[in-house]
Design an enzyme around this catalytic site. Structure first.
Site, PDB file in Angstrom:
ATOM      1  N   GLY A  20     -25.861 -57.751 -25.208  1.00 58.35           N
ATOM      2  CA  GLY A  20     -25.974 -58.851 -24.242  1.00 58.35           C
ATOM      3  C   GLY A  20     -25.072 -60.032 -24.546  1.00 58.35           C
ATOM      4  O   GLY A  20     -25.318 -61.134 -24.059  1.00 58.35           O
ATOM      5  N   GLU A  90     -14.671 -60.636 -26.463  1.00 54.37           N
ATOM      6  CA  GLU A  90     -14.041 -59.526 -27.200  1.00 54.37           C
ATOM      7  C   GLU A  90     -13.186 -60.052 -28.352  1.00 54.37           C
ATOM      8  O   GLU A  90     -12.077 -59.572 -28.606  1.00 54.37           O
ATOM      9  CB  GLU A  90     -13.201 -58.640 -26.257  1.00 54.37           C
ATOM     10  CG  GLU A  90     -13.967 -58.089 -25.072  1.00 54.37           C
ATOM     11  CD  GLU A  90     -15.060 -57.096 -25.451  1.00 54.37           C
ATOM     12  OE1 GLU A  90     -15.125 -56.679 -26.622  1.00 54.37           O
ATOM     13  OE2 GLU A  90     -15.868 -56.771 -24.560  1.00 54.37           O
ATOM     14  N   GLN A  92     -13.335 -59.671 -31.449  1.00 52.62           N
ATOM     15  CA  GLN A  92     -13.018 -58.743 -32.550  1.00 52.62           C
ATOM     16  C   GLN A  92     -11.670 -58.064 -32.359  1.00 52.62           C
ATOM     17  O   GLN A  92     -11.070 -57.587 -33.314  1.00 52.62           O
ATOM     18  CB  GLN A  92     -14.133 -57.702 -32.711  1.00 52.62           C
ATOM     19  CG  GLN A  92     -14.162 -56.584 -31.663  1.00 52.62           C
ATOM     20  CD  GLN A  92     -14.743 -57.014 -30.324  1.00 52.62           C
ATOM     21  OE1 GLN A  92     -15.311 -58.081 -30.204  1.00 52.62           O
ATOM     22  NE2 GLN A  92     -14.609 -56.162 -29.317  1.00 52.62           N
TER      23      GLN A  92
END
Ligand code: ADP
Ligand code: ZN
Length: 215
Positions: A20, A90, A92
Site C-alpha cells: 500500500g 519506486e 529503490q
C-alpha cells in the site's frame, strides 16, 4: 504525519510490494493538493506497470500524474523553484544519490515524500532506501499480507517459472518472466541461501550461523 513549523523534511513510506505504499503516497499527494500546496511527483522510469510512465499507480488502479526520471539528479534538475511538496515513487530503482537529492530539497524547505521497496527479493536492503530511512524525519513501514500463511508480509518472493529465484539472480529484472508474491519472513524462500545455511548448520558453531554474510 510530521508537522514541522519550519518547512522542509523527509518522509519515507517503506515496505514490500502490495503493502500500500503507492496508495499512501497518493493519499498524501492528494491532501497536499487540497491544502493548495504546489506538488510535483516523480518516479523511476524503470517502472511502467499498469498505466505507462507518466503516472504513479496503485495495484488497484488509482493514479496520480508523475514525471518519469532516469536518475536522482534529474529530480533536482526538474524540480521547480516554487515546489513545496516533492513525491517520489519506486525509490529503490533510483541511484543512491537520491539521499543527497532528498536532503538538499528538504534543507531548501521542500517536504519530500519518498516511497519504495526496502528489501530486495533476497530480503536484503534495497538501493538508497536504508539510507533514506536513516536520514528521514518520519518513516512508515507498511506490510502486505503473506499469500502463503496470512501473516503480515515483509518480503518480496521472486518466482521464476513458479519456483523461488536463487540468491545470485540479478536484483532488478525488468520485463522478465518472473512474478512476485508478498510473503512473511518464514514463508520467504531464497534457495542458494537456504542451501548454504543448511551446510553451515552441519559444520559451523552457533555464532557463525546468524547471517549468511557472517562467514
Ligand atoms: P505498493 O505500492 O506497496 O506495491 P499498492 O498501493 O500499489 O502497493 O497496492 C496495495 C493494494 O494491493 C492493496 O490495497 C490490496 O488491494 C492489493 N493487494 C494485492 N495483493 C495483496 C497482498 N498480498 N497483501 C496486501 N494487499 C494486496
Ligand atoms: Zn507466511
Amino acid at each position: 504525519m510530521y508537522h514541522g513549523i519550519r518547512p522542509g523534511w523527509i518522509e519515507v513510506i517503506a515496505g514490500v510490494m502490495f503493502s500500500g505504499k503507492s496508495e499512501e503516497l497518493i493519499r498524501r499527494v492528494r491532501r497536499a493538493v487540497i491544502a493548495r500546496k504546489r506538488v510535483q511527483a516523480f518516479k523511476s522510469h524503470l517502472d511502467d506497470r499498469y498505466s505507462g510512465v507518466h503516472r504513479i499507480s496503485t495495484h488497484d488502479g488509482i493514479t496520480v500524474e508523475a514525471t518519469p526520471v532516469d536518475s536522482a539528479a534529474e529530480i533536482l534538475r526538474r524540480v521547480r523553484p516554487d515546489t513545496e511538496v516533492a513525491a517520489i515513487d519506486e525509490a529503490q530503482f533510483l541511484d543512491e544519490s537520491l539521499v543527497t537529492v532528498a536532503v538538499t530539497l528538504a534543507n531548501r524547505g521542500v517536504r519530500v515524500i519518498v516511497a519504495g521497496i526496502d528489501t530486495d527479493f533476497r530480503g536484503e536492503p534495497f538501493g538508497a532506501m536504508p539510507a533514506l530511512m536513516a536520514v528521514a524525519e518520519l518513516v512508515d513501514k507498511l506490510h502486505a499480507i503473506c499469500v502463503v500463511c496470512g501473516d503480515p508480509a515483509c518480503r518480496n518472493q521472486r518466482l521464476v517459472d513458479g519456483r523461488p529465484a536463487a540468491y545470485d539472480s540479478p536484483t532488478i529484472l525488468v520485463g522478465g518472466s518472473e512474478t512476485y508474491e508478498a510473503r512473511c519472513r518464514h514463508c520467504h524462500q531464497v534457495p542458494l541461501v537456504d542451501e548454504r545455511q543448511g551446510r553451515l548448520f552441519e559444520t559451523a558453531p552457533p555464532s557463525a550461523r546468524a547471517h549468511p554474510r557472517a562467514r
